[in-house]
Design a protein around this motif. Structure first.
Motif, PDB file in Angstrom:
ATOM      1  N   VAL A  74       0.838  -1.197   0.000  1.00 39.68           N
ATOM      2  CA  VAL A  74       0.000   0.000   0.000  1.00 39.68           C
ATOM      3  C   VAL A  74       0.875   1.250   0.000  1.00 39.68           C
ATOM      4  N   LEU A  75       1.912   1.246   0.837  1.00 39.84           N
ATOM      5  CA  LEU A  75       2.802   2.404   0.939  1.00 39.84           C
ATOM      6  C   LEU A  75       3.599   2.603  -0.346  1.00 39.84           C
ATOM      7  N   LEU A  76       4.163   1.521  -0.875  1.00 40.70           N
ATOM      8  CA  LEU A  76       4.972   1.647  -2.088  1.00 40.70           C
ATOM      9  C   LEU A  76       4.112   2.026  -3.289  1.00 40.70           C
ATOM     10  N   THR A 173       3.205  -6.253  -4.068  1.00 40.64           N
ATOM     11  CA  THR A 173       4.018  -5.060  -4.299  1.00 40.64           C
ATOM     12  C   THR A 173       4.001  -4.668  -5.770  1.00 40.64           C
ATOM     13  N   PHE A 174       4.183  -5.647  -6.655  1.00 39.15           N
ATOM     14  CA  PHE A 174       4.156  -5.350  -8.086  1.00 39.15           C
ATOM     15  C   PHE A 174       2.786  -4.835  -8.505  1.00 39.15           C
ATOM     16  N   MET A 175       1.736  -5.476  -8.001  1.00 45.04           N
ATOM     17  CA  MET A 175       0.383  -5.043  -8.330  1.00 45.04           C
ATOM     18  C   MET A 175       0.128  -3.611  -7.873  1.00 45.04           C
ATOM     19  N   ALA A 176       0.578  -3.277  -6.657  1.00 43.27           N
ATOM     20  CA  ALA A 176       0.364  -1.931  -6.125  1.00 43.27           C
ATOM     21  C   ALA A 176       1.121  -0.889  -6.932  1.00 43.27           C
ATOM     22  N   LEU A 177       2.342  -1.214  -7.350  1.00 40.23           N
ATOM     23  CA  LEU A 177       3.129  -0.276  -8.146  1.00 40.23           C
ATOM     24  C   LEU A 177       2.479  -0.034  -9.512  1.00 40.23           C
ATOM     25  N   ILE A 178       2.032  -1.099 -10.154  1.00 43.28           N
ATOM     26  CA  ILE A 178       1.365  -0.954 -11.452  1.00 43.28           C
ATOM     27  C   ILE A 178       0.041  -0.202 -11.298  1.00 43.28           C
ATOM     28  N   ALA A 179      -0.688  -0.506 -10.221  1.00 44.05           N
ATOM     29  CA  ALA A 179      -1.947   0.199  -9.971  1.00 44.05           C
ATOM     30  C   ALA A 179      -1.688   1.688  -9.768  1.00 44.05           C
ATOM     31  N   GLY A 180      -0.633   2.016  -9.013  1.00 44.07           N
ATOM     32  CA  GLY A 180      -0.287   3.422  -8.804  1.00 44.07           C
ATOM     33  C   GLY A 180       0.076   4.111 -10.103  1.00 44.07           C
ATOM     34  N   ALA A 181       0.809   3.404 -10.967  1.00 43.68           N
ATOM     35  CA  ALA A 181       1.171   3.980 -12.257  1.00 43.68           C
ATOM     36  C   ALA A 181      -0.075   4.217 -13.116  1.00 43.68           C
TER      37      ALA A 181
END
Length: 352
Positions: A74-76, A173-181
């Motif tokens: 969530v943070l990343l 972590t990968f999912m959260a980063l892609i979602a953020g992008a």
């Protein structure tokens, strides 16, 4: 392009990797310092930390690090995934990159490779370190669901232990980063992108635990007849039970039965539990045994009269933990691929 991406995002990358390393060190120190003593209490095993305080502190450290690590995606996702693109867009620095010979696809994927993949790998390594650090800790952990959102205990199949396991933590972590992008390329406001990513990733993690994870496998069913001591039948616990999904009285078809416990409660005088003045110890023991047996028989008859056939416990066993981890990691990675579609669509709409 790799060098430019590294120079532009090295601060967030180094800080994030440093934080992950600190969590790994804390987990290793806490895991080394944890010693436990075991015994038997009421037919079940118990484990507890021993010593003046170090061991209890170590247990607390391992649990705390797992909790922080479980929230790491969530943070990343909010602080790194959503800002890698939104910061460029907000400052208009993306114009330089998109007006050069670099294609949009290369501009996007270079950030994924240079920033997202190292953080994903580091998170997965942290998860495996956490799994190793809590060896022996999970062997006595379990959780009992007592309602749609209420539970007690700690389980290797639920937050935070499940989410902080290696393969699951890496996938989230990968999912959260892609979602953020994806959010940053669609919303294009740094503050809004961070807020939306926080809510979305946290909501997805809760959704997986409460809606998807219970159905990765059929629960094992433990049936207890009520011809035995009914009270103790409701408190059976086995070390193989990692996650008790539901437990309670059921009818012959396995349908839960709501018991009116007040109707089955006998209002007995307190003197029945006391030894009489003219009663020997042996007579008191015999009378008490007969008295308690009658209470249990009355309670059993009351329960049967309400349609109960047996007491049923549905649970997921410890040997299914890996299966659950691989299943959820695969689903999360598939979801990551789906998040790439709006991210690439937003990328195409981005004007230099």
């Amino acid at each position: 392009m790799i060098w430019v991406t590294w120079r532009h995002h090295r601060t967030s990358l180094v800080v994030s990797l440093g934080f992950i390393a600190a969590l790994a060190i804390a987990a290793i120190v806490g895991g080394i310092g944890t010693r436990r003593t075991s015994g038997v209490d009421g037919g079940g095993t118990y484990l507890e930390c021993v010593g003046i305080g170090w061991d209890c502190w170590a247990d607390t450290t391992v649990t705390g690090v797992n909790t922080i690590a479980a929230a790491l995606p969530v943070l990343l996702g909010a602080l790194v995934g959503a800002t890698v693109f939104s910061r460029d867009i907000d400052q208009q620095t993306h114009v330089l990159g998109l007006t050069q010979s670099v294609s949009r696809a290369r501009w996007f994927w270079m950030r994924v490779v240079v920033v997202f993949l190292p953080l994903t790998a580091a998170a997965a390594i942290l998860g495996f370190i956490l799994e190793a650090a809590r060896v022996g800790f999970e062997s006595w952990s379990y959780v009992v669901n007592v309602g749609p959102v209420q539970s007690y205990g700690m389980s290797s199949m639920l937050f935070p232990l499940f989410n902080s396991s290696g393969i699951v933590l890496g996938a989230y972590t990968f999912m959260a980063l892609i979602a953020g992008a994806a959010v940053s390329l669609l919303v294009r406001s740094p503050i809004a992108a961070v807020a939306v990513t926080l809510i979305a990733v946290a909501g997805l993690m809760v959704g997986f635990q409460n809606l998807a994870r219970p159905h990765y496998a059929e629960p094992t069913v433990l049936t207890q007849g009520i011809d035995q001591d009914t009270f103790y039948a409701t408190y059976v616990m086995d070390s193989s039970m990692a996650w008790i999904v539901r437990s309670g009285y059921t009818d012959a078809n396995g349908k839960p039965v709501e018991i009116d416990y007040q109707a089955c409660t006998t209002d007995t005088a307190g003197s029945e539990y006391d030894q009489r003045t003219d009663e020997s110890d042996v007579d008191f023991y015999v009378r008490q045994k007969a008295f308690l047996a009658q209470l249990d028989a009355d309670y059993r008859a009351c329960v049967l009269a309400q349609g109960v056939d047996h007491y049923e416990t549905r649970y997921h066993s410890v040997d299914q933990v890996r299966r659950f981890q691989f299943t959820e990691a695969a689903l999360v990675l598939i979801l990551s691929g789906l998040f790439l579609l709006p991210a690439l669509w937003g990328l195409r709409r981005l004007k230099p």
